[in-house]
Write a protein that holds these residues in place. Sequence first.
Motif, mmCIF file in Angstrom:
data_model
loop_
_atom_site.group_PDB
_atom_site.id
_atom_site.type_symbol
_atom_site.label_atom_id
_atom_site.label_comp_id
_atom_site.label_asym_id
_atom_site.label_seq_id
_atom_site.Cartn_x
_atom_site.Cartn_y
_atom_site.Cartn_z
ATOM 1 N N TYR A 106 1.064 -1.306 -0.023
ATOM 2 C CA TYR A 106 -0.060 -0.083 0.000
ATOM 3 C C TYR A 106 0.694 1.234 -0.058
ATOM 4 C CZ TYR A 106 -2.880 3.713 1.710
ATOM 5 O OH TYR A 106 -3.391 4.800 1.869
ATOM 6 N N VAL A 107 0.584 2.045 -0.893
ATOM 7 C CA VAL A 107 1.209 3.410 -0.786
ATOM 8 C C VAL A 107 0.034 4.617 -1.056
ATOM 9 C CG1 VAL A 107 2.556 5.092 -2.150
ATOM 10 C CG2 VAL A 107 3.144 2.349 -2.134
ATOM 11 N N PRO A 108 0.188 5.488 -0.259
ATOM 12 C CA PRO A 108 -0.938 6.511 -0.604
ATOM 13 C C PRO A 108 -1.000 7.145 -1.805
ATOM 14 C CG PRO A 108 0.174 6.913 1.675
ATOM 15 C CD PRO A 108 0.871 5.902 0.940
ATOM 16 N N ALA A 109 -2.269 7.502 -2.371
ATOM 17 C CA ALA A 109 -2.384 7.896 -3.538
ATOM 18 C C ALA A 109 -1.420 8.990 -4.135
ATOM 19 C CB ALA A 109 -3.689 8.270 -3.889
ATOM 20 N N ALA A 110 -1.139 9.877 -3.078
ATOM 21 C CA ALA A 110 -0.460 11.160 -3.427
ATOM 22 C C ALA A 110 1.039 10.908 -3.633
ATOM 23 C CB ALA A 110 -0.504 12.246 -2.170
ATOM 24 N N PRO B 154 -5.079 4.763 -10.169
ATOM 25 C CA PRO B 154 -4.796 3.937 -8.786
ATOM 26 C C PRO B 154 -5.355 2.718 -8.879
ATOM 27 C CG PRO B 154 -6.554 5.658 -8.616
ATOM 28 C CD PRO B 154 -6.119 5.963 -9.967
ATOM 29 N N LEU B 155 -6.165 2.381 -9.330
ATOM 30 C CA LEU B 155 -6.731 0.918 -9.342
ATOM 31 C C LEU B 155 -5.775 -0.168 -10.229
ATOM 32 C CD1 LEU B 155 -10.632 0.988 -9.361
ATOM 33 C CD2 LEU B 155 -9.209 0.533 -7.626
ATOM 34 N N GLY B 156 -5.122 0.316 -10.940
ATOM 35 C CA GLY B 156 -3.871 -0.495 -11.682
ATOM 36 C C GLY B 156 -2.877 -0.615 -10.648
ATOM 37 N N TRP B 157 -2.652 0.235 -9.747
ATOM 38 C CA TRP B 157 -1.638 0.033 -8.784
ATOM 39 C C TRP B 157 -1.961 -0.374 -7.568
ATOM 40 C CZ3 TRP B 157 -0.893 2.275 -13.141
ATOM 41 C CH2 TRP B 157 0.502 2.585 -13.641
ATOM 42 N N THR C 59 -9.795 3.771 -12.120
ATOM 43 C CA THR C 59 -10.654 4.748 -11.418
ATOM 44 C C THR C 59 -11.796 4.255 -11.019
ATOM 45 O OG1 THR C 59 -11.567 6.156 -13.137
ATOM 46 C CG2 THR C 59 -9.143 6.739 -12.304
ATOM 47 N N VAL C 60 -12.345 5.018 -10.083
ATOM 48 C CA VAL C 60 -13.922 4.507 -9.678
ATOM 49 C C VAL C 60 -14.847 4.739 -10.949
ATOM 50 C CG1 VAL C 60 -15.578 4.996 -8.073
ATOM 51 C CG2 VAL C 60 -13.420 5.008 -7.361
#
Length: 376
Positions: free
Chosen positions: A29-33, A43-46, A173-174
């Motif tokens: 886990y890495v914060p999105a920022a 972000p859903l690819g990561w 993404t969502v």
Amino acid sequence: MVASWWSRAGLGIFVHWTPASVPGWAPPYVPAAELPLAGRRSPLGWTPYAEWYENALRFPGSPVSAHHRATYGSRPYTAFGGDFNDALEQWDPTAWARDFRAAGARYAVLVAKHHDGFCLWPSEVANPHRAGWHTPRDIVGEFAEAVRAEGLRFGIHYSGGLDWTFDDRPIGTVADTVSAVPRGRYPAYAGAQLRELIRRHHPDMLWNDIAWPGSRTDVQRIVEYYRFTVPHGVLNDRLLPRAPAWRALSVPGAKALYNNWERRTIARGEGFVPRRPPYYDFRTPESARHAGPDPYVITRSIDHSLGYNRNSPPEAHLGRQALESLVRETAARGGNLLLNVGPRGEDAKIPAAQQLRLRWLAATAPELTRDGRVPG
């Protein structure tokens, strides 16, 4: 009003076990920022959710793609289905059920079909795009029998909103998730499979995921069928019918606005809370606060992934004090906790780090459950 058995339950166990648990790998886990630019855009690819492995493979620059090339070369994701089925010879559902009961759980929910479309039962409803994409054994039925033999209630999770055998577009993404809810033959396929599961197994809990590909009328008919078949059953809050407004996400700029709104919601600490559907018995915030009078269950993984992630570092796992406090405080507030385990795909075993957490709960199960009793 939600069924009384659910109100008294306190703790349940969620099981995410798919062909993705064979590679069993996702980035920590890495914060999105803090993600690289490509990751911030998609972000859903990561994601650290290892059960999204197949989707992450569709992003050539993702950590999963790099890992897959280095470990498996050009081997397709579908090959993991064969590995998964081969490992089922080692599966002991009775041992799982005993561990769940000892930990103080009063129900267990199995993912019968996740977003990759792989079915943990030989469905009578044939997949028109990927023949044989299922287990030869009725894993759902065997799991149900094992947990019920230990005095637990049984629940089914079904991914109604996504099926990558019907729509395999990359989801970053969502907003992409909403756009990827399949159309065409899929609504009828999903409806037939869900009714098949209800008819065969009479699940005490029905847990749809993401959304529903059909109309509100379609959802109403499914709910009526479930209520008639399982009068004591409970329904989660993710049977969200397809809405005409979803088409607006194809308008230039609409996806960006939607994604920004979701990011602001998460930044406020509210986590993921599903939109309120027309029919439900309880709410399902994920790693989020709950507000309002509705009954609720908090879903929580032991680390940052629901599916097994062999790349998850020790510090990502819940510590003993945090885990026990989570169970105790959720019960004290009148909610349920649905704690997830992600078994390995190569040997059908629950990883040692997750087994340890179940033993921690077993050691203090009588005092952590709401009424002081281990379920029996």
